[in-house]
Write a protein that holds these residues in place. Structure first.
Motif, short mmCIF file in Angstrom:
data_model
loop_
_atom_site.label_atom_id
_atom_site.label_comp_id
_atom_site.label_asym_id
_atom_site.label_seq_id
_atom_site.Cartn_x
_atom_site.Cartn_y
_atom_site.Cartn_z
N PHE A 291 74.64 69.45 8.01
CA PHE A 291 73.21 69.16 7.99
C PHE A 291 72.39 70.45 7.96
O PHE A 291 71.45 70.59 7.18
N VAL A 292 72.74 71.41 8.81
CA VAL A 292 72.02 72.68 8.88
C VAL A 292 72.16 73.46 7.57
O VAL A 292 71.18 73.96 7.02
N LEU A 293 73.38 73.54 7.05
CA LEU A 293 73.60 74.27 5.81
C LEU A 293 72.95 73.56 4.62
O LEU A 293 72.44 74.22 3.70
N GLY A 294 72.94 72.23 4.62
CA GLY A 294 72.25 71.49 3.56
C GLY A 294 70.76 71.75 3.59
O GLY A 294 70.13 71.94 2.55
N GLY A 295 70.17 71.76 4.79
CA GLY A 295 68.75 72.07 4.92
C GLY A 295 68.42 73.49 4.47
O GLY A 295 67.41 73.72 3.81
N LEU A 296 69.30 74.43 4.81
CA LEU A 296 69.10 75.81 4.38
C LEU A 296 69.19 75.91 2.85
O LEU A 296 68.38 76.61 2.23
N LEU A 297 70.13 75.21 2.25
CA LEU A 297 70.28 75.24 0.79
C LEU A 297 69.05 74.66 0.10
O LEU A 297 68.55 75.23 -0.88
N VAL A 298 68.51 73.55 0.61
CA VAL A 298 67.30 72.95 0.03
C VAL A 298 66.12 73.91 0.17
O VAL A 298 65.35 74.11 -0.77
N ALA A 299 65.97 74.54 1.34
CA ALA A 299 64.87 75.49 1.55
C ALA A 299 65.00 76.69 0.61
O ALA A 299 64.00 77.16 0.06
N LEU A 300 66.22 77.19 0.42
CA LEU A 300 66.42 78.32 -0.48
C LEU A 300 66.10 77.93 -1.93
O LEU A 300 65.50 78.71 -2.67
N LEU A 301 66.49 76.73 -2.33
CA LEU A 301 66.19 76.26 -3.68
C LEU A 301 64.69 76.12 -3.90
O LEU A 301 64.16 76.55 -4.92
N LEU A 302 63.99 75.54 -2.92
CA LEU A 302 62.54 75.39 -3.05
C LEU A 302 61.85 76.75 -3.08
O LEU A 302 60.94 76.98 -3.87
N ALA A 303 62.27 77.65 -2.20
CA ALA A 303 61.62 78.97 -2.14
C ALA A 303 61.95 79.81 -3.35
O ALA A 303 61.10 80.56 -3.84
N GLY A 304 63.17 79.72 -3.86
CA GLY A 304 63.58 80.58 -4.95
C GLY A 304 63.17 80.11 -6.32
O GLY A 304 62.91 80.91 -7.20
N VAL A 305 63.06 78.80 -6.53
CA VAL A 305 62.79 78.29 -7.86
C VAL A 305 61.44 77.57 -7.92
O VAL A 305 60.57 77.91 -8.72
N VAL A 306 61.26 76.58 -7.07
CA VAL A 306 60.07 75.73 -7.15
C VAL A 306 58.80 76.49 -6.80
O VAL A 306 57.73 76.17 -7.32
N SER A 307 58.89 77.51 -5.98
CA SER A 307 57.70 78.27 -5.61
C SER A 307 57.04 78.94 -6.81
O SER A 307 55.84 79.21 -6.79
N ASN A 308 57.79 79.18 -7.86
CA ASN A 308 57.22 79.78 -9.07
C ASN A 308 56.30 78.82 -9.82
O ASN A 308 55.52 79.26 -10.66
N TYR A 309 56.41 77.55 -9.54
CA TYR A 309 55.60 76.55 -10.23
C TYR A 309 54.40 76.10 -9.39
O TYR A 309 53.75 75.11 -9.72
N ALA A 310 54.11 76.79 -8.32
CA ALA A 310 52.95 76.46 -7.47
C ALA A 310 51.67 76.76 -8.23
O ALA A 310 51.64 77.54 -9.18
N SER A 311 50.61 76.15 -7.79
CA SER A 311 49.32 76.32 -8.46
C SER A 311 48.84 77.76 -8.37
O SER A 311 48.94 78.40 -7.32
N SER A 312 48.31 78.26 -9.47
CA SER A 312 47.77 79.62 -9.46
C SER A 312 46.28 79.63 -9.13
O SER A 312 45.68 80.69 -9.04
N HIS A 313 45.68 78.48 -8.93
CA HIS A 313 44.27 78.40 -8.58
C HIS A 313 44.10 78.74 -7.10
O HIS A 313 44.97 78.44 -6.28
N PRO A 314 42.98 79.34 -6.74
CA PRO A 314 42.79 79.72 -5.33
C PRO A 314 42.72 78.49 -4.42
O PRO A 314 42.31 77.42 -4.85
N ASP A 315 43.12 78.70 -3.19
CA ASP A 315 43.05 77.60 -2.23
C ASP A 315 41.62 77.43 -1.73
O ASP A 315 40.70 78.10 -2.19
N GLY A 316 41.43 76.52 -0.79
CA GLY A 316 40.08 76.20 -0.30
C GLY A 316 39.36 77.39 0.29
O GLY A 316 38.16 77.57 0.06
N LEU A 317 40.05 78.23 1.05
CA LEU A 317 39.39 79.38 1.67
C LEU A 317 38.94 80.37 0.60
O LEU A 317 37.80 80.85 0.63
N ASP A 318 39.82 80.67 -0.34
CA ASP A 318 39.45 81.61 -1.41
C ASP A 318 38.27 81.10 -2.23
O ASP A 318 37.35 81.84 -2.53
N SER A 319 38.31 79.82 -2.58
CA SER A 319 37.23 79.30 -3.42
C SER A 319 35.92 79.22 -2.66
O SER A 319 34.85 79.43 -3.23
#
Length: 142
Positions: A8-36
């Protein structure tokens, strides 16, 4: 930790690494609420640079860690933005996992639990109720 928790711990770590390493590149490039909200009252160009007007963002300064290796969601020195962002996310996950795991390791229970309640009453002494002592006939002589 028991052996059944490790998958369970290693599976959670693997999912977090996948999200941080790949999916984070597809996050919105628009400023968040504070910036805007800080840009209200200013005019900005296509590169998000302030070109006129008056807003709180004009007084913004770089923070002390702006020159750190992981500043601005990337790793300094890596020219590929996709790789830089992914690597910075992976390093952040690993650092957080190591810090959290170390804190849990320090706080873990060591050895069997000891009872925290009061000790069992001693039955070798006289009873606490004086009426019991008065009702018992005395066998001693004077």
């Amino acid at each position: 930790m028991s052996k059944r928790h490790w998958p369970f711990v290693l599976g959670g770590l693997l999912v977090a690494l996948l999200l941080a390493g790949v999916v984070s590149n597809y996050a919105s490039s628009h400023p968040d609420g504070l910036d805007s909200s800080l840009l209200k009252g200013c005019t900005v160009n296509a590169d998000d640079e302030i070109t006129g007007g008056s807003c709180p963002a004009q007084q913004a300064k770089d923070h002390e860690l702006a020159d750190s290796p992981l500043a601005d969601y990337g790793v300094r020195g890596i020219g590929n933005d996709f790789l830089s962002t992914g690597l910075s996310g992976v390093l952040g996950v690993l650092l957080t996992f190591a810090l959290g795991g170390g804190l849990f390791w320090l706080a873990r229970r060591r050895g069997p639990a000891t009872p925290a309640g009061p000790a069992a009453p001693d039955t070798t002494t006289a009873s606490a109720d004086p009426a019991d002592d008065a009702a018992t006939p005395s066998t001693g002589t004077r």
